[in-house]
Design an enzyme around this catalytic site. Sequence first.
Site, PDB file in Angstrom:
ATOM      1  N   HIS A 103       0.870  -1.170   0.000  1.00  0.00           N
ATOM      2  CA  HIS A 103       0.000   0.000   0.000  1.00  0.00           C
ATOM      3  C   HIS A 103       0.907   1.221   0.000  1.00  0.00           C
ATOM      4  O   HIS A 103       2.023   1.174   0.526  1.00  0.00           O
ATOM      5  CB  HIS A 103      -0.840   0.077   1.283  1.00  0.00           C
ATOM      6  CG  HIS A 103      -1.805  -1.043   1.477  1.00  0.00           C
ATOM      7  ND1 HIS A 103      -2.221  -1.422   2.732  1.00  0.00           N
ATOM      8  CD2 HIS A 103      -2.456  -1.840   0.604  1.00  0.00           C
ATOM      9  CE1 HIS A 103      -3.094  -2.402   2.628  1.00  0.00           C
ATOM     10  NE2 HIS A 103      -3.249  -2.682   1.341  1.00  0.00           N
ATOM     11  N   ASP A 106       1.947   1.949   3.591  1.00  0.00           N
ATOM     12  CA  ASP A 106       2.699   0.982   4.389  1.00  0.00           C
ATOM     13  C   ASP A 106       4.072   1.547   4.734  1.00  0.00           C
ATOM     14  O   ASP A 106       4.808   2.013   3.858  1.00  0.00           O
ATOM     15  CB  ASP A 106       2.876  -0.334   3.636  1.00  0.00           C
ATOM     16  CG  ASP A 106       1.606  -1.156   3.545  1.00  0.00           C
ATOM     17  OD1 ASP A 106       0.652  -0.854   4.291  1.00  0.00           O
ATOM     18  OD2 ASP A 106       1.564  -2.095   2.734  1.00  0.00           O
TER      19      ASP A 106
END
Length: 172
Positions: A103, A106
Amino acid sequence: MKYTAVVFGGLLLFGLVACGAAAAQTAKAELRNPEGKVVGRATLTEEAQGVKIAVEVFGLPFGPRGFHIHAVGKCDPPGFTSAGGHFNPHGKKHGLRSPEGPHAGDLPNMVVWPDGTAKFEVVAPHVTLGAGTHSLFHPGGTALVIHADVDDERTDPTGNAGGRIACGVITK
């Protein structure tokens, strides 16, 4: 003539450095715990490699903690679920070690020391403070979230990082 060229070159270089420093975009976040107490602050700075996030926290439980950029700029206590999931504008799988990820939000785990403090600095390469789909200032905004547990950096969608123990809306 030679001296004038050196002075002019130095002034030009100084001007370029000063303009570059002035053009750097910055943001901040004040992190609060579920009781509403300030437990940290973060400064975000646009760099060539992404957005550098420098965070300092205090009063948190000892141990490694998942740390992410979440998709909504809202931090309603006590669970901070209003911050939504991880910032993920391109629908990737979760995890810095996932072959189908990560992501955009992240980030590596942070470690909180036994005294409850941590100083952590990381560059988020998949986000920007400018315009575009990776902007942390998209409609609805974004937030920084610290989780109760360590992020395993693989399990979709959250890395088994547990509940949310601190949250801060990213602001200009």
